[in-house]
Design a protein around this motif. Structure first.
Motif, PDB file in Angstrom:
ATOM      1  N   PRO A  54     -15.458  -3.045  32.988  1.00  0.00           N
ATOM      2  CA  PRO A  54     -15.989  -1.896  32.259  1.00  0.00           C
ATOM      3  C   PRO A  54     -16.922  -2.315  31.112  1.00  0.00           C
ATOM      4  O   PRO A  54     -17.907  -1.632  30.835  1.00  0.00           O
ATOM      5  CB  PRO A  54     -14.737  -1.190  31.723  1.00  0.00           C
ATOM      6  N   ALA A  55     -16.635  -3.434  30.483  1.00  0.00           N
ATOM      7  CA  ALA A  55     -17.501  -3.928  29.402  1.00  0.00           C
ATOM      8  C   ALA A  55     -18.891  -4.289  29.932  1.00  0.00           C
ATOM      9  O   ALA A  55     -19.903  -4.027  29.268  1.00  0.00           O
ATOM     10  CB  ALA A  55     -16.866  -5.134  28.713  1.00  0.00           C
ATOM     11  N   GLN A  56     -18.958  -4.884  31.121  1.00  0.00           N
ATOM     12  CA  GLN A  56     -20.253  -5.216  31.707  1.00  0.00           C
ATOM     13  C   GLN A  56     -21.028  -3.950  32.081  1.00  0.00           C
ATOM     14  O   GLN A  56     -22.244  -3.873  31.890  1.00  0.00           O
ATOM     15  CB  GLN A  56     -20.065  -6.110  32.942  1.00  0.00           C
ATOM     16  N   ILE A  57     -20.334  -2.950  32.598  1.00  0.00           N
ATOM     17  CA  ILE A  57     -20.973  -1.676  32.937  1.00  0.00           C
ATOM     18  C   ILE A  57     -21.512  -1.010  31.681  1.00  0.00           C
ATOM     19  O   ILE A  57     -22.644  -0.516  31.658  1.00  0.00           O
ATOM     20  CB  ILE A  57     -19.984  -0.764  33.698  1.00  0.00           C
ATOM     21  N   ASP A  58     -20.736  -1.029  30.611  1.00  0.00           N
ATOM     22  CA  ASP A  58     -21.189  -0.439  29.349  1.00  0.00           C
ATOM     23  C   ASP A  58     -22.369  -1.218  28.780  1.00  0.00           C
ATOM     24  O   ASP A  58     -23.312  -0.630  28.240  1.00  0.00           O
ATOM     25  CB  ASP A  58     -20.032  -0.392  28.345  1.00  0.00           C
ATOM     26  N   ARG A  59     -22.342  -2.531  28.911  1.00  0.00           N
ATOM     27  CA  ARG A  59     -23.473  -3.353  28.446  1.00  0.00           C
ATOM     28  C   ARG A  59     -24.739  -2.983  29.210  1.00  0.00           C
ATOM     29  O   ARG A  59     -25.813  -2.855  28.613  1.00  0.00           O
ATOM     30  CB  ARG A  59     -23.146  -4.836  28.632  1.00  0.00           C
ATOM     31  N   ARG A  61     -25.488  -0.111  30.627  1.00  0.00           N
ATOM     32  CA  ARG A  61     -25.917   1.209  30.145  1.00  0.00           C
ATOM     33  C   ARG A  61     -26.650   1.091  28.820  1.00  0.00           C
ATOM     34  O   ARG A  61     -27.749   1.616  28.642  1.00  0.00           O
ATOM     35  CB  ARG A  61     -24.707   2.137  30.000  1.00  0.00           C
ATOM     36  N   LYS A  62     -26.072   0.361  27.883  1.00  0.00           N
ATOM     37  CA  LYS A  62     -26.665   0.211  26.555  1.00  0.00           C
ATOM     38  C   LYS A  62     -28.007  -0.515  26.612  1.00  0.00           C
ATOM     39  O   LYS A  62     -28.965  -0.126  25.928  1.00  0.00           O
ATOM     40  CB  LYS A  62     -25.709  -0.526  25.620  1.00  0.00           C
ATOM     41  N   GLY A  80     -26.171   6.566  33.424  1.00  0.00           N
ATOM     42  CA  GLY A  80     -24.748   6.777  33.269  1.00  0.00           C
ATOM     43  C   GLY A  80     -24.020   6.803  34.598  1.00  0.00           C
ATOM     44  O   GLY A  80     -24.602   6.501  35.642  1.00  0.00           O
ATOM     45  N   PHE A  92     -23.095   4.434  39.586  1.00  0.00           N
ATOM     46  CA  PHE A  92     -23.828   4.331  38.318  1.00  0.00           C
ATOM     47  C   PHE A  92     -25.305   4.459  38.652  1.00  0.00           C
ATOM     48  O   PHE A  92     -25.769   3.959  39.676  1.00  0.00           O
ATOM     49  CB  PHE A  92     -23.548   2.958  37.711  1.00  0.00           C
TER      50      PHE A  92
END
Length: 133
Positions: A54-59, A61-62, A80, A92
């Motif tokens: 999840p951290a990689q997915i959020d990275r 996105r950001k 998103g 995604f």
């Protein structure tokens, strides 16, 4: 004779002014044949490979959102999770709007995009659509 109110005059003047600003009518209120310039859209979706956190997915996105104001000609960025039940594993995605195809054509080689691809490509199975609209 129909009564013309100040509100009606202001409303019609506003419509003509907006149409003139978008190239639909000229300053005399006459219709024009000029088509608005076509923007270029880059649409993408990812299937995440097993082990993606999840951290990689959020990275991702950001970093994609951070292209706004950095990539020349990039007008809008939306990214998103895919909320469709028909996503076929593409969980995604995003849409990027460019002022024209030339701006989009320069985007893949931009250093910020290249930096993203370096760590992201091993994590995804992507699909892309590029269109002028």
């Amino acid at each position: 004779m129909p009564r013309v109110t100040r509100r009606a005059v202001l409303k019609s003047s506003s419509i003509i002014a907006c149409a003139a600003a978008t190239g639909v009518v000229n300053s005399a209120g006459e219709a024009t044949a000029q088509a608005p310039p076509a923007n270029f859209f880059h649409v993408f979706a990812f299937q995440w490979k097993p082990g993606t956190t999840p951290a990689q997915i959020d990275r991702a996105r950001k970093e994609i959102l951070a292209f706004q104001g950095v990539i020349p000609g990039l007008m809008q960025t939306h990214v998103g999770p895919n909320l469709s039940t028909k996503g076929k594993g593409y969980s995604f995605g995003g849409v990027m709007e460019f002022v024209d195809q030339a701006s989009f054509n320069a985007y893949p080689e931009h250093p910020e995009h290249q930096a993203l691809l370096k760590w992201l490509v091993p994590l995804i199975d992507p699909i892309e659509l590029d269109l002028k609209a």
